[in-house]
Design a protein around this motif. Sequence first.
Motif, PDB file in Angstrom:
ATOM      1  N   VAL A  24     -66.814   2.659  25.857  1.00 49.80           N
ATOM      2  CA  VAL A  24     -67.403   1.367  26.057  1.00 49.80           C
ATOM      3  C   VAL A  24     -67.461   0.687  24.846  1.00 49.80           C
ATOM      4  O   VAL A  24     -67.757   1.371  23.721  1.00 49.80           O
ATOM      5  CB  VAL A  24     -68.896   1.397  27.038  1.00 49.80           C
ATOM      6  CG1 VAL A  24     -68.412   2.126  28.194  1.00 49.80           C
ATOM      7  CG2 VAL A  24     -69.740   2.170  26.033  1.00 49.80           C
ATOM      8  N   GLU A  25     -67.628  -0.629  24.839  1.00 53.03           N
ATOM      9  CA  GLU A  25     -67.260  -1.383  23.685  1.00 53.03           C
ATOM     10  C   GLU A  25     -68.684  -1.318  22.572  1.00 53.03           C
ATOM     11  O   GLU A  25     -68.403  -0.968  21.420  1.00 53.03           O
ATOM     12  CB  GLU A  25     -67.493  -2.893  23.980  1.00 53.03           C
ATOM     13  CG  GLU A  25     -67.138  -3.985  22.648  1.00 53.03           C
ATOM     14  CD  GLU A  25     -67.028  -5.307  23.115  1.00 53.03           C
ATOM     15  OE1 GLU A  25     -66.779  -5.987  22.209  1.00 53.03           O
ATOM     16  OE2 GLU A  25     -67.113  -5.562  24.359  1.00 53.03           O
ATOM     17  N   ARG A  26     -69.760  -0.925  23.086  1.00 57.56           N
ATOM     18  CA  ARG A  26     -71.071  -0.655  22.193  1.00 57.56           C
ATOM     19  C   ARG A  26     -71.067   0.719  21.480  1.00 57.56           C
ATOM     20  O   ARG A  26     -71.571   1.067  20.288  1.00 57.56           O
ATOM     21  CB  ARG A  26     -72.251  -0.869  23.066  1.00 57.56           C
ATOM     22  CG  ARG A  26     -72.574  -0.025  24.144  1.00 57.56           C
ATOM     23  CD  ARG A  26     -73.747  -0.110  24.764  1.00 57.56           C
ATOM     24  NE  ARG A  26     -74.052   0.918  26.016  1.00 57.56           N
ATOM     25  CZ  ARG A  26     -73.461   0.489  27.247  1.00 57.56           C
ATOM     26  NH1 ARG A  26     -72.659  -0.434  27.453  1.00 57.56           N
ATOM     27  NH2 ARG A  26     -73.492   1.469  28.104  1.00 57.56           N
ATOM     28  N   SER A  27     -70.029   1.530  22.019  1.00 58.40           N
ATOM     29  CA  SER A  27     -70.114   2.949  21.282  1.00 58.40           C
ATOM     30  C   SER A  27     -68.810   3.234  20.636  1.00 58.40           C
ATOM     31  O   SER A  27     -68.629   4.015  19.749  1.00 58.40           O
ATOM     32  CB  SER A  27     -70.147   3.897  22.470  1.00 58.40           C
ATOM     33  OG  SER A  27     -70.988   3.989  23.203  1.00 58.40           O
ATOM     34  N   ARG A  28     -67.769   2.333  20.758  1.00 59.59           N
ATOM     35  CA  ARG A  28     -66.224   2.519  20.128  1.00 59.59           C
ATOM     36  C   ARG A  28     -66.377   2.207  18.680  1.00 59.59           C
ATOM     37  O   ARG A  28     -67.144   1.373  18.085  1.00 59.59           O
ATOM     38  CB  ARG A  28     -65.328   1.843  21.029  1.00 59.59           C
ATOM     39  CG  ARG A  28     -65.399   0.383  20.806  1.00 59.59           C
ATOM     40  CD  ARG A  28     -64.070  -0.383  21.532  1.00 59.59           C
ATOM     41  NE  ARG A  28     -64.404  -0.144  23.149  1.00 59.59           N
ATOM     42  CZ  ARG A  28     -63.982  -1.052  23.910  1.00 59.59           C
ATOM     43  NH1 ARG A  28     -63.416  -2.148  23.510  1.00 59.59           N
ATOM     44  NH2 ARG A  28     -64.025  -0.628  25.219  1.00 59.59           N
ATOM     45  N   GLY A  29     -65.401   2.724  18.017  1.00 55.28           N
ATOM     46  CA  GLY A  29     -65.104   2.384  16.758  1.00 55.28           C
ATOM     47  C   GLY A  29     -63.229   2.218  16.501  1.00 55.28           C
ATOM     48  O   GLY A  29     -62.858   2.043  17.436  1.00 55.28           O
ATOM     49  N   PRO A  30     -63.247   2.210  15.225  1.00 63.13           N
ATOM     50  CA  PRO A  30     -61.840   2.049  14.850  1.00 63.13           C
ATOM     51  C   PRO A  30     -60.867   3.102  15.435  1.00 63.13           C
ATOM     52  O   PRO A  30     -59.645   2.623  15.645  1.00 63.13           O
ATOM     53  CB  PRO A  30     -61.682   2.096  13.271  1.00 63.13           C
ATOM     54  CG  PRO A  30     -62.953   1.381  12.832  1.00 63.13           C
ATOM     55  CD  PRO A  30     -64.006   2.049  13.833  1.00 63.13           C
ATOM     56  N   ALA A  31     -61.349   4.213  15.567  1.00 66.94           N
ATOM     57  CA  ALA A  31     -60.306   5.231  16.065  1.00 66.94           C
ATOM     58  C   ALA A  31     -60.268   5.044  17.733  1.00 66.94           C
ATOM     59  O   ALA A  31     -59.174   5.785  17.946  1.00 66.94           O
ATOM     60  CB  ALA A  31     -61.150   6.687  15.969  1.00 66.94           C
ATOM     61  N   ASP A  32     -61.000   4.140  18.324  1.00 66.04           N
ATOM     62  CA  ASP A  32     -60.711   4.272  19.880  1.00 66.04           C
ATOM     63  C   ASP A  32     -59.443   3.101  20.062  1.00 66.04           C
ATOM     64  O   ASP A  32     -59.556   2.234  19.269  1.00 66.04           O
ATOM     65  CB  ASP A  32     -61.942   3.969  20.451  1.00 66.04           C
ATOM     66  CG  ASP A  32     -62.867   4.786  20.265  1.00 66.04           C
ATOM     67  OD1 ASP A  32     -62.943   5.969  20.863  1.00 66.04           O
ATOM     68  OD2 ASP A  32     -63.972   4.622  19.737  1.00 66.04           O
ATOM     69  N   ARG A  33     -59.032   3.468  21.191  1.00 63.92           N
ATOM     70  CA  ARG A  33     -57.763   2.433  21.693  1.00 63.92           C
ATOM     71  C   ARG A  33     -57.548   2.488  22.960  1.00 63.92           C
ATOM     72  O   ARG A  33     -58.177   3.466  23.700  1.00 63.92           O
ATOM     73  CB  ARG A  33     -56.355   2.674  20.525  1.00 63.92           C
ATOM     74  CG  ARG A  33     -56.117   4.184  20.880  1.00 63.92           C
ATOM     75  CD  ARG A  33     -54.732   4.531  20.234  1.00 63.92           C
ATOM     76  NE  ARG A  33     -54.481   5.863  20.277  1.00 63.92           N
ATOM     77  CZ  ARG A  33     -54.020   6.491  21.306  1.00 63.92           C
ATOM     78  NH1 ARG A  33     -53.816   6.198  22.592  1.00 63.92           N
ATOM     79  NH2 ARG A  33     -53.575   7.860  21.075  1.00 63.92           N
ATOM     80  N   PRO A  34     -56.551   1.884  23.620  1.00 59.92           N
ATOM     81  CA  PRO A  34     -56.333   1.965  25.057  1.00 59.92           C
ATOM     82  C   PRO A  34     -55.783   3.491  25.329  1.00 59.92           C
ATOM     83  O   PRO A  34     -54.816   3.802  24.307  1.00 59.92           O
ATOM     84  CB  PRO A  34     -55.595   0.864  25.457  1.00 59.92           C
ATOM     85  CG  PRO A  34     -56.003  -0.125  24.456  1.00 59.92           C
ATOM     86  CD  PRO A  34     -56.201   0.474  23.149  1.00 59.92           C
ATOM     87  N   ALA A  35     -55.899   3.676  26.561  1.00 52.22           N
ATOM     88  CA  ALA A  35     -55.298   4.956  26.979  1.00 52.22           C
ATOM     89  C   ALA A  35     -54.101   4.612  27.916  1.00 52.22           C
ATOM     90  O   ALA A  35     -54.477   4.750  29.162  1.00 52.22           O
ATOM     91  CB  ALA A  35     -56.246   6.011  27.712  1.00 52.22           C
ATOM     92  N   PRO A  36     -52.894   4.778  27.671  1.00 52.03           N
ATOM     93  CA  PRO A  36     -51.869   4.609  28.586  1.00 52.03           C
ATOM     94  C   PRO A  36     -51.417   5.737  29.512  1.00 52.03           C
ATOM     95  O   PRO A  36     -52.218   6.901  29.397  1.00 52.03           O
ATOM     96  CB  PRO A  36     -50.697   4.157  27.837  1.00 52.03           C
ATOM     97  CG  PRO A  36     -50.952   5.047  26.330  1.00 52.03           C
ATOM     98  CD  PRO A  36     -52.284   4.951  26.319  1.00 52.03           C
ATOM     99  N   TYR A  37     -50.770   5.463  30.684  1.00 49.47           N
ATOM    100  CA  TYR A  37     -50.512   6.596  31.714  1.00 49.47           C
ATOM    101  C   TYR A  37     -49.188   6.160  32.006  1.00 49.47           C
ATOM    102  O   TYR A  37     -48.654   4.871  32.160  1.00 49.47           O
ATOM    103  CB  TYR A  37     -51.396   6.628  32.716  1.00 49.47           C
ATOM    104  CG  TYR A  37     -51.620   5.290  33.535  1.00 49.47           C
ATOM    105  CD1 TYR A  37     -50.836   5.223  34.784  1.00 49.47           C
ATOM    106  CD2 TYR A  37     -52.384   4.167  33.147  1.00 49.47           C
ATOM    107  CE1 TYR A  37     -50.960   4.286  35.546  1.00 49.47           C
ATOM    108  CE2 TYR A  37     -52.335   3.192  33.954  1.00 49.47           C
ATOM    109  CZ  TYR A  37     -51.644   3.078  35.242  1.00 49.47           C
ATOM    110  OH  TYR A  37     -51.633   1.839  36.015  1.00 49.47           O
ATOM    111  N   GLU A  38     -48.325   7.216  32.609  1.00 48.04           N
ATOM    112  CA  GLU A  38     -47.034   6.916  33.185  1.00 48.04           C
ATOM    113  C   GLU A  38     -46.860   8.460  33.899  1.00 48.04           C
ATOM    114  O   GLU A  38     -47.018   9.270  33.570  1.00 48.04           O
ATOM    115  CB  GLU A  38     -45.992   7.134  32.071  1.00 48.04           C
ATOM    116  CG  GLU A  38     -44.492   6.703  32.973  1.00 48.04           C
ATOM    117  CD  GLU A  38     -43.449   6.596  31.753  1.00 48.04           C
ATOM    118  OE1 GLU A  38     -42.372   5.734  32.140  1.00 48.04           O
ATOM    119  OE2 GLU A  38     -43.540   6.970  30.824  1.00 48.04           O
TER     120      GLU A  38
END
Length: 676
Positions: free
Chosen positions: A200-214
């Motif tokens: 969630v936005e209030r917990s995330r930092g620069p290391a976090d990014r979207p998680a794709p799937y296929e």
Amino acid sequence: MALALPLPAFAQDQDEAQIVVTGRGLEAPPGDAAYDVVTIGRERIAGTASGRLEDALRDAAGLAQFRRSDSRSAHPTSQGITLRGLGGNASSRALLLLDGVPQADPFGGWVAFPAYLPSRLAGARIVRGGGSGYAGPGALAGTIELESGGPAQLGSLDLDALYGSRNSLDLSGVGAATLGRGFVTLAGQYARGDGFTPIVERSRGPADRPAPYEQAAVAIRAVTDLGGDTELQANLSAFTDHRDRGVDFTRVKSEGADASLRIVGKGEWGWSALAYLQTRGFASGFASINDTRTTATATLDQYAVPATGIGARVEIAPPMGGGVTLRLGSDLRRVSGRTEELYTYVSASPTRRRVAGGESLTLGGFADASYESGPLTLSLGGRLDHWDITDGALLETPLAGGAALTDSRFPDRHGWEATGRAGAAYRLGAVTLRTAAYRGWRLPTLNELYRPFRVGADATAANAALDPERLAGAEIGADWRPAPSLTLRATGYWNRLTAAIANVTIAQGPGTFPGVGVVSAAGFYRQRQNLDAVTAKGVELDGSWSAGALSLAASYAFTDSRVSASGAAAALDGLRPAQTARHQASATLGWHRGDAGASLTARYAGPQFEDDQNTRVLKGAFTLDATAALPITRHLALQARAENIFDAEVQAGISGPGVIERALPRTLWIGARVRL
């Protein structure tokens, strides 16, 4: 992209009397009227806003996965399935079958949901509770039976294409062709998306990014008449699943293939013979993120987890007469697998290698009898199983060479399990009263026995000495059907799961711990252990109503689950199992007329604890989904879907210093459907 294509010899308009095969197994025994059974029809399974099987199964309140996320963002190993508040473990405590074949992963017991295209199914039948009866061992919390569709349900050709939020694409197709006195079906699906950021936005930092799937899957099925009221059913399917956990070094890959043959005789003597083979491959990376979430560091590369499951089943239903129905049979399942890992990273490179795994075998026999006399139905069944856990081993070696750090060979183990069930149902006009008592059991998975794992900063060690889980339960209920269009059901139950396998907190980091290595100050060290027991008491309410084009279905489950623990786990005594909500509810209002339709689905999951110590609370969540279809021509319809319309924060996990992971945010879809 894998889409179904029809075979040349279409027979949709032929006289249905020419179709003499059904593709189904033996009918469920009449005695199942004594148990809490929920059915989900094909239109509902294929008509959810997500297009995901796990979403449709949640129509039966009380059915849950270990995490609230679905198969687009959850880690595959968290997708075990259970019922009646017996969670607290990511391995399945409910038995999932597709055309009679157990579907849990041979190594880990989780369910590869991307392998199942909902629109190729004829329906789902969920038996809450019931113990390990004729369906097989492993049905602690219940049994979920999926049934493949035939030409009557699937039609000639059905293609769907949808485009959604975050550059998501969902393509699927299913087709069927009648060939002489048999049929063939072919189904395929492809799904991809750029994904959302799980933290969630209030917990995330620069290391976090979207998680794709296929993800992609294909399945082919052929059914043919062998004469003499006997049919041969052949199934072949495969899937691939690539996900990411939203930080570097956390890519996940699953793949598998299944094949099965079943011969079913439906004459005076009913009988069935089934054989199947399953292969699975799995790989996953794990990372440690610093407290400010500015950097991610590789901690474990689980680069290969090959696993195989083989099994067979035979049963007969002899003619009895006098209102008696009898099923006798035997089943066998053997699983083998191992995890191969690189760990203990120094300067961004692994320094050690771990290989751990083994085999297990269950062989059982069962008998299940039903008796019907006027308004009274009785059920009595039992089974006896022999189990073996063999060739368990753990080898840890330095990559630089030299002597092994760990070279353990675990003792082979074996045992016997006797289980059974008994129930009664009595009709009083529009009301049916029912009661049942049962026992069930489950063998620990190879994953629980041998594989350690990490979630964020937390690490959990395996335990090769785990005992089987055993359940005893009883229930009482009533079904009321005042009109053909209205059905109401209520069930109260008591279940006690002894030797319940759970992840027990041993210590908090920092430190180096056996089986997992280094745990940071933000993490906890846990080990899988057998608790004394988990006791679950609850109530389940279900209802359905229809009037012309309108329909309404609702389900509610209340569960009071408590842990009984002593010894090293004594601190857990009286607490609730992890990931177990007291309240769950689901309701769907639908309108359908021909190919036009719309639906609105509301779901609620109450607060639940992330951890065994009940210190981290995942908030309750209410979500609303919607679907709509508008025909443009006889064969073409436009579609719109919306998941989590109000963008509710559905908390799926808490790790480290209060870092919250969420399930799917609001997701909108638009597309088209072609049906021939």
